[in-house]
Design a protein around this motif. Structure first.
Motif, short mmCIF file in Angstrom:
data_model
loop_
_atom_site.label_atom_id
_atom_site.label_comp_id
_atom_site.label_asym_id
_atom_site.label_seq_id
_atom_site.Cartn_x
_atom_site.Cartn_y
_atom_site.Cartn_z
N GLY A 59 0.81 -1.23 0.00
CA GLY A 59 0.00 0.00 0.00
C GLY A 59 0.83 1.26 0.00
N GLY A 98 0.92 0.60 -5.03
CA GLY A 98 -0.22 -0.27 -4.72
C GLY A 98 -1.48 0.51 -4.35
N GLU A 112 -1.67 -4.83 2.89
CA GLU A 112 -0.52 -3.99 3.28
C GLU A 112 -0.09 -4.41 4.69
OE1 GLU A 112 1.77 -1.54 2.45
OE2 GLU A 112 2.29 -1.63 4.59
N ASN A 125 1.51 -2.82 7.06
CA ASN A 125 1.43 -1.85 8.17
C ASN A 125 0.15 -1.03 8.13
OD1 ASN A 125 4.15 -2.43 9.13
ND2 ASN A 125 4.79 -1.51 7.19
N TYR A 146 1.26 4.39 6.68
CA TYR A 146 2.33 4.51 5.68
C TYR A 146 3.06 5.83 5.92
CZ TYR A 146 4.83 4.70 1.29
OH TYR A 146 5.83 4.77 0.35
N CYS A 183 8.42 8.41 2.17
CA CYS A 183 9.83 8.80 2.12
C CYS A 183 9.91 10.22 1.60
CB CYS A 183 10.60 7.87 1.19
SG CYS A 183 10.90 6.25 1.88
N ASN A 226 13.18 13.80 4.31
CA ASN A 226 14.42 14.53 4.57
C ASN A 226 14.15 15.83 5.33
OD1 ASN A 226 16.23 12.69 3.43
ND2 ASN A 226 15.93 13.50 1.35
N GLY A 281 7.82 -2.34 -3.21
CA GLY A 281 8.95 -1.44 -2.96
C GLY A 281 10.27 -2.18 -2.96
N TRP A 302 16.03 4.85 4.77
CA TRP A 302 15.65 4.84 3.34
C TRP A 302 14.28 4.21 3.16
CZ3 TRP A 302 17.93 8.52 1.19
CH2 TRP A 302 17.90 8.70 -0.19
N ILE A 355 8.98 -10.17 -1.30
CA ILE A 355 7.91 -11.02 -1.84
C ILE A 355 8.07 -11.19 -3.37
CG2 ILE A 355 6.22 -9.11 -2.10
CD1 ILE A 355 5.41 -12.76 -1.12
N LYS A 357 13.22 5.52 -10.02
CA LYS A 357 12.43 4.89 -8.96
C LYS A 357 11.97 5.99 -8.01
CE LYS A 357 14.71 0.44 -9.31
NZ LYS A 357 13.62 -0.18 -10.09
C1 LIG Z 1 14.70 10.03 1.40
C2 LIG Z 1 13.78 9.78 0.25
C3 LIG Z 1 13.17 10.84 -0.40
C4 LIG Z 1 12.31 10.61 -1.46
N1 LIG Z 1 11.74 11.69 -2.09
C5 LIG Z 1 10.94 11.49 -3.15
C6 LIG Z 1 10.35 12.60 -3.81
O1 LIG Z 1 10.59 13.75 -3.46
N2 LIG Z 1 9.53 12.35 -4.86
C7 LIG Z 1 9.24 11.08 -5.27
O2 LIG Z 1 8.47 10.93 -6.22
N3 LIG Z 1 9.80 10.00 -4.67
C8 LIG Z 1 10.63 10.18 -3.62
N4 LIG Z 1 11.20 9.10 -2.99
C9 LIG Z 1 11.00 7.73 -3.56
C10 LIG Z 1 9.69 7.07 -3.14
O3 LIG Z 1 9.56 7.07 -1.75
C11 LIG Z 1 9.63 5.63 -3.66
O4 LIG Z 1 10.03 5.60 -4.99
C12 LIG Z 1 8.20 5.11 -3.53
O5 LIG Z 1 7.88 4.97 -2.16
C13 LIG Z 1 8.00 3.78 -4.25
O6 LIG Z 1 6.68 3.35 -4.07
P1 LIG Z 1 6.30 1.79 -4.10
O7 LIG Z 1 4.82 1.73 -3.98
O8 LIG Z 1 6.98 1.14 -5.23
O9 LIG Z 1 7.00 1.18 -2.79
P2 LIG Z 1 6.85 1.55 -1.25
O10 LIG Z 1 6.57 2.97 -1.05
O11 LIG Z 1 8.04 0.98 -0.57
O12 LIG Z 1 5.58 0.76 -0.78
C14 LIG Z 1 5.61 -0.63 -0.66
C15 LIG Z 1 4.59 -1.07 0.38
O13 LIG Z 1 4.44 -2.48 0.29
C16 LIG Z 1 4.37 -3.02 1.58
N5 LIG Z 1 4.81 -4.41 1.49
C17 LIG Z 1 6.02 -4.87 1.05
N6 LIG Z 1 6.03 -6.21 1.06
C18 LIG Z 1 4.82 -6.61 1.52
C19 LIG Z 1 4.24 -7.88 1.77
N7 LIG Z 1 4.92 -9.01 1.55
N8 LIG Z 1 2.98 -7.94 2.24
C20 LIG Z 1 2.27 -6.79 2.47
N9 LIG Z 1 2.78 -5.56 2.26
C21 LIG Z 1 4.03 -5.47 1.79
C22 LIG Z 1 5.28 -2.13 2.43
O14 LIG Z 1 4.92 -2.19 3.79
C23 LIG Z 1 5.03 -0.76 1.81
O15 LIG Z 1 4.00 -0.06 2.47
C24 LIG Z 1 12.05 9.29 -1.90
C25 LIG Z 1 12.66 8.21 -1.25
C26 LIG Z 1 13.53 8.45 -0.19
C27 LIG Z 1 14.16 7.28 0.51
#
Ligand SMILES: Cc1cc2nc3c(=O)[nH]c(=O)nc-3n(C[C@H](O)[C@H](O)[C@H](O)COP(=O)(O)OP(=O)(O)OC[C@H]3O[C@@H](n4cnc5c(N)ncnc54)[C@H](O)[C@@H]3O)c2cc1C
Length: 432
Positions: free
Chosen positions: A41, A45, A65, A67, A70, A73, A77, A136, A160, A293, A334
């Motif tokens: 989530g 997602g 999800e 947790n 959420y 990130c 900073n 993620g 991170w 996963i 990413k």
């Molecule tokens: C310091 C920092 C600053 C950033 N700043 C920016 C910005 O300014 N702009 C921007 O666009 N991006 C930014 N990002 C990047 C952004 O946070 C990520 O690219 C984004 O969170 C990716 O989304 P996602 O849905 O792929 O993964 P995630 O956000 O990691 O979400 C994945 C979710 O899946 C859940 N999950 C994982 N495995 C399982 C499982 N087996 N069962 C159930 N749930 C599960 C996790 O708990 C999590 O909630 C930043 C990142 C960092 C570290």
């Protein structure tokens, strides 16, 4: 007059909405029915779950999800630098429930593509017609000698993945003496948010300038160049004395020995290729790969998940779509914005596929804001299209833009303002 750059900014998340607006009568595709289970989530997602329900309310959407809350990130900073608190980057899932998404808080432990079933830690089983997986990233522990998940939980937080480690790293900065050294080590290979470590260095430098001006931040970089480098360095010169003997920020490139080989949590040292550096606060950002996963479900090839970039359907397992950081959408960085836009493309494709229709032709975009100081933002925007022959997401020439190197102080102040506006909009789009 609205310049092209401002038009793109104003349209913000609207390119993906534009993708959706390509459907006759707006969003609703109507009538397909079927079951979709979304794993994860985050921006990927949660957006996919919500937009799937908006596209076709007859589809049963379950989001699993791990947790209940959420932590984004994005803007974390600013939490490290003390300009905002953790609450301001914390979101729940009631908004998705209002869209008719069934939200389950549990850890997915198994995905069986043959029987189209998803199993969880608490013993539940969910069947799906199509699954969307957006877990993620995970970290490649062992890539840096002495570094481990345990060390990151105790003395050397990576922060991170936003949340408790963000708070822990912020506290370390608060507790540090004036005159202390902070080391940020950047990861090798593809990682989430390429400009993130440099925004982090900027906002930690801002905190130090305000409260502990004898201190410094050393960036130990695995590479020789980085995203928005010229713009960051100009900002560092302006605000943090970069390039002078009093600079708060020091950047050690990979070829100058910046790539770290080891870390010692007791001695509080990092070993670069040339020097061993003693620090008061160490932030090692480990190398990354797709979330666990994705590996357990056999969706990976190397570190990431190969997908058809028109639909985000896995190239390994039919019926499972992977998006966000875990996918190998190499044309796009990413980022949370990329994940959010990819999720909309994917949601529309899934609604079409369930209804037996050919998915529409996608477009995508990403804008990446970085805050260099309280009143100084920078950004880069890219609009992308799909190259069917190559299965690649490619930048549209002449579209997008970057903060001009001669931008006025007022323009930079506005960029910081836009960054905060973007944050309010995208979090509402994902969770609202
Ligand atoms: C310091 C920092 C600053 C950033 N700043 C920016 C910005 O300014 N702009 C921007 O666009 N991006 C930014 N990002 C990047 C952004 O946070 C990520 O690219 C984004 O969170 C990716 O989304 P996602 O849905 O792929 O993964 P995630 O956000 O990691 O979400 C994945 C979710 O899946 C859940 N999950 C994982 N495995 C399982 C499982 N087996 N069962 C159930 N749930 C599960 C996790 O708990 C999590 O909630 C930043 C990142 C960092 C570290």
């Amino acid at each position: 007059m609205i310049s092209r750059r401002n038009f793109i900014k104003l349209s913000g998340g609207a390119v993906a909405v534009g993708t959706l607006a390509g459907c006759a009568g707006g969003m609703s595709r109507g009538g397909a029915g079927g079951k979709v289970v979304v794993v994860g989530g985050g921006p990927g997602g949660a957006t996919a779950a919500k937009y799937l329900r908006m596209a076709d309310p007859s589809i049963e959407v379950t989001l699993i999800e791990a947790n209940p809350k959420y932590y984004t990130c994005f803007m974390s900073n600013e939490v490290l630098g003390g300009d905002r608190d953790l609450d301001s980057i914390t979101f729940g899932y009631d908004g998705l429930r209002r869209h008719g998404v069934r939200v389950v808080h549990d850890m997915v432990t198994q995905i069986d593509p043959a029987t189209r079933k998803i199993m969880t830690k608490r013993g539940a089983t969910f069947s799906y017609d199509r699954a969307i997986v957006s877990p993620g990233i995970d970290f490649k522990w062992g890539a840096i000698e002495g570094h481990s998940a345990e060390l990151a939980e105790s003395t050397i937080p990576h922060a991170w993945k936003a949340g408790p480690q963000t708070v822990a790293l912020h506290k370390q900065l608060l507790d540090m003496k004036n005159g202390g050294t902070v080391v940020i080590a950047t990861p090798a290979g593809a990682f989430r948010c390429p400009p993130g470590p440099y925004e982090r260095a900027s906002l930690i430098a801002q905190y130090l300038k305000r409260h502990k001006p004898k201190s410094k931040v050393i960036i130990m970089d695995s590479g020789d160049k980085f995203a928005k480098q010229g713009l960051f360095m100009a900002g560092w010169k302006k605000h943090y004395g970069y390039g002078t003997s009093n600079s708060i920020i020091e950047w050690v490139s990979g070829s100058q020995g910046g790539k770290i080989e080891g870390v010692d949590g007791k001695a509080m040292t990092v070993q670069g290729a040339v020097d061993k550096i003693k620090a008061d606060v160490i932030n090692v950002i480990p190398p990354q790969k797709a979330g666990k996963i994705a590996f357990d479900a056999g969706l990976t090839d190397g570190d990431w998940c190969p997908v058809n970039k028109k639909t985000f359907e896995s190239k390994i397992h039919a019926g499972i779509h992977v998006l966000g950081d875990a996918s190998n959408s190499a044309g796009m960085p990413k980022s949370g914005y990329s994940a959010n836009v990819q999720a909309k493309v994917c949601a529309m494709a899934v609604a079409d596929l369930l209804a037996g229709r050919e998915p529409g032709f996608p477009s995508y975009m990403n804008t990446c804001y970085s805050v260099v100081a309280e009143d100084h933002g920078i950004s880069v925007s890219i609009v992308y299209t799909f190259d069917e022959a190559k299965n690649e997401i490619v930048a549209v020439k002449g579209a997008g833009g970057v903060t001009p190197s001669d931008a006025s102080a007022e323009a930079l102040r506005r960029e910081a303002h836009y960054a905060h506006g973007w944050f309010a909009n995208i979090t509402n789009d994902i969770f609202g």
